[in-house]
Scaffold this active site. Structure first.
Site, mmCIF file in Angstrom:
data_model
loop_
_atom_site.group_PDB
_atom_site.id
_atom_site.type_symbol
_atom_site.label_atom_id
_atom_site.label_comp_id
_atom_site.label_asym_id
_atom_site.label_seq_id
_atom_site.Cartn_x
_atom_site.Cartn_y
_atom_site.Cartn_z
ATOM 1 N N GLU A 67 0.827 -1.212 0.000
ATOM 2 C CA GLU A 67 0.000 0.000 0.000
ATOM 3 C C GLU A 67 0.858 1.258 0.000
ATOM 4 O OE1 GLU A 67 -3.214 2.588 2.627
ATOM 5 O OE2 GLU A 67 -2.350 0.768 3.493
ATOM 6 N N ASP A 131 8.614 5.922 15.546
ATOM 7 C CA ASP A 131 8.478 7.353 15.284
ATOM 8 C C ASP A 131 8.755 8.097 16.587
ATOM 9 O OD1 ASP A 131 7.841 9.878 14.409
ATOM 10 O OD2 ASP A 131 5.692 9.519 14.211
ATOM 11 N N ASP A 133 9.197 12.041 18.104
ATOM 12 C CA ASP A 133 8.908 13.432 17.760
ATOM 13 C C ASP A 133 9.283 14.337 18.918
ATOM 14 O OD1 ASP A 133 7.572 15.929 17.090
ATOM 15 O OD2 ASP A 133 6.423 14.762 15.637
ATOM 16 N N SER A 182 12.732 13.224 9.756
ATOM 17 C CA SER A 182 11.352 13.392 9.295
ATOM 18 C C SER A 182 11.141 14.634 8.430
ATOM 19 C CB SER A 182 10.404 13.458 10.499
ATOM 20 O OG SER A 182 10.550 14.697 11.177
ATOM 21 N N ARG A 185 10.775 17.784 12.774
ATOM 22 C CA ARG A 185 11.163 17.808 14.190
ATOM 23 C C ARG A 185 11.299 16.416 14.792
ATOM 24 N NH1 ARG A 185 5.359 19.854 14.444
ATOM 25 N NH2 ARG A 185 4.176 17.988 14.898
ATOM 26 N N HIS A 188 12.418 8.836 12.097
ATOM 27 C CA HIS A 188 11.711 7.587 11.855
ATOM 28 C C HIS A 188 12.727 6.461 11.744
ATOM 29 C CE1 HIS A 188 8.454 10.179 9.684
ATOM 30 N NE2 HIS A 188 8.329 10.231 11.002
ATOM 31 N N HIS A 365 -0.257 0.510 9.981
ATOM 32 C CA HIS A 365 0.014 1.933 10.213
ATOM 33 C C HIS A 365 0.898 2.474 9.098
ATOM 34 C CE1 HIS A 365 0.679 5.689 12.296
ATOM 35 N NE2 HIS A 365 -0.108 5.298 13.264
ATOM 36 N N LEU A 366 0.585 3.668 8.632
ATOM 37 C CA LEU A 366 1.363 4.313 7.585
ATOM 38 C C LEU A 366 2.535 5.096 8.178
ATOM 39 C CD1 LEU A 366 -1.609 5.798 5.519
ATOM 40 C CD2 LEU A 366 -0.328 3.720 4.997
#
Length: 411
Positions: A67, A131, A133, A182, A185, A188, A365-366
């Site tokens: 996907e 991820d 952040d 990313s 900020r 990944h 999850h994308l």
């Protein structure tokens, strides 16, 4: 066109937000970027994992079951895109010029045919992803909030990369790990080993939980999962990385012990009020001594000096408690345990990686593809070498404007 320009430019009212280079509209630059610079075929070869070859064991339909999600101008999300091969992917990207490309899992069937299969349409594999952040550190970083990123708060990301990378390699044996900035900020992580790609949701959740030492906020303090007794070897390794970074980079860059509110917030982690008062007295005495310092003497970093005094007071208190118990009395672990844990608790609470757990737990999850361009900053999502993460400069990341300028200069 004026409205489009307004949408693509950074909201200058957001504090600390990095803006694209002047007079450059990011979305208008994307057709040239996608046509000249975006690594379509390299990405297709990566995501095919050898299934684009003529080998007898290659799955010819593997790539077409992956996907992709395109975010088009105006925040229009187009999920469940799939492509026969790299050429089809390239054609679609260049034709639609998405503001962002997200990568999802490999499904049991072509995502575009999902309605034919009902409940049988399921994700079969995808990379194990993480991820991190900087917005999740807003309670402890002092240099900015929200979209802000700078050289002062990057050390928080650097130690996070070191800890997660070391844990994935040493605890789980993974080897094929890709770290990507990313574009704004955060960072990944893509773990691409076959064993990682084939993990179930339950196994992914277990691995993510393994790293979940940070447990959120409670009564103005960050909660960390440190049990009584010795630290788990993985947490001890992480604490060792953090102890060094804490004094060398994190305290000086974030200046956590320079003003009243941040000092008081950190003192909340000490288990005894008497200990807190002793530390305050040591800090006051050090401040008086510094005021009498010779003008030509090099000043010391206030946060580092105050941390050294706090650490010394805690260790003195531990020694007193052990000495008391050594005179024929069993140690009072209700007193000794919190004292022995508080220093590591402070460091872990302020700097241990704060993961977005939901990103890691589910196969469907994308996550944003490497080499995308962030629509607000104009920066390219570039790979990071974890061995050189300390020297990575988020302000020095190439932007779509700088790349197109170099392309033009090169003819």
């Amino acid at each position: 066109m004026a409205d489009a320009n307004k949408r693509q430019r950074v909201d200058q009212d957001e504090p600390g937000e990095a803006a694209p280079e002047p007079n450059i509209n990011v979305q208008e630059a994307m057709p040239t970027y996608y046509a000249k610079l975006f690594p379509h075929q390299h990405m297709a070869r990566w995501l095919a994992y050898g299934n684009d070859s003529k080998h007898a064991q290659a799955d010819a339909h593997f790539f077409s079951r992956r996907e992709f999600c395109f975010t088009l101008d105006g925040d229009i999300f187009v999920r469940y895109q799939s492509f026969k091969d790299g050429a089809a992917l390239q054609e679609a990207i260049q034709r639609r010029c998405p503001a962002k490309i997200d990568i999802g899992p490999v499904y049991s069937a072509n995502p575009q045919d999902r309605h034919k299969f009902g409940a049988a349409f399921q994700p079969l594999e995808r990379e194990l992803v993480f991820d991190i952040d900087l917005t999740d550190y807003d309670d402890v970083r002092t240099c900015g909030r929200g979209g802000h990123i700078c050289g002062r708060c990057w050390p928080l990301m650097a130690v996070a990369v070191k800890i997660i990378d070391a844990g994935l390699r040493e605890e789980f044996g993974f080897r094929h790990i890709l770290w990507v900035y990313s574009g704004r900020r955060g960072v990944h992580c893509w773990v691409c080993d076959p064993s990682a790609r084939q993990l179930s949701d339950e196994q992914r959740s277990a691995i993510a939980s393994w790293f979940a030492v940070y447990r959120g906020q409670e009564e103005g303090r960050a909660r960390v999962g440190i049990l009584s007794g010795n630290l788990h070897p993985a947490v001890e390794r992480a604490a060792g990385i953090l102890r060094e970074a804490w004094v060398q980079t994190l305290l000086p860059s974030q200046r956590l012990l320079e003003d009243g509110p941040t000092c008081e917030a950190l003192l909340r982690y000490l288990p005894e009020e008497g200990l807190v008062e002793a530390v305050r007295k040591r800090w006051a005495a050090a401040a008086r001594s510094a005021s009498r310092q010779h003008p030509h003497q090099a000043p010391q970093d206030v946060s580092v000096v105050r941390w050294g005094l706090l650490e010394e007071e805690v260790r003195n208190r531990i020694a007193e408690e052990r000495s008391r118990s050594g005179r024929g009395t069993a140690p009072n672990y209700k007193v000794l345990g919190p004292l022995e844990r508080c220093l590591d608790e402070i460091v872990l609470a302020h700097a241990y990686p704060r993961l977005d757990m939901e990103v890691s737990r589910k196969r469907n999850h994308l996550l944003k593809a490497p080499f995308c361009v962030h629509p607000k900053t104009g920066k390219v999502c570039v790979p990071i070498d974890p061995a050189e993460v300390d020297s990575f400069d988020p302000d020095g990341v190439p932007s779509v404007a700088s790349l197109l300028r170099e392309l033009g200069e090169a003819g």
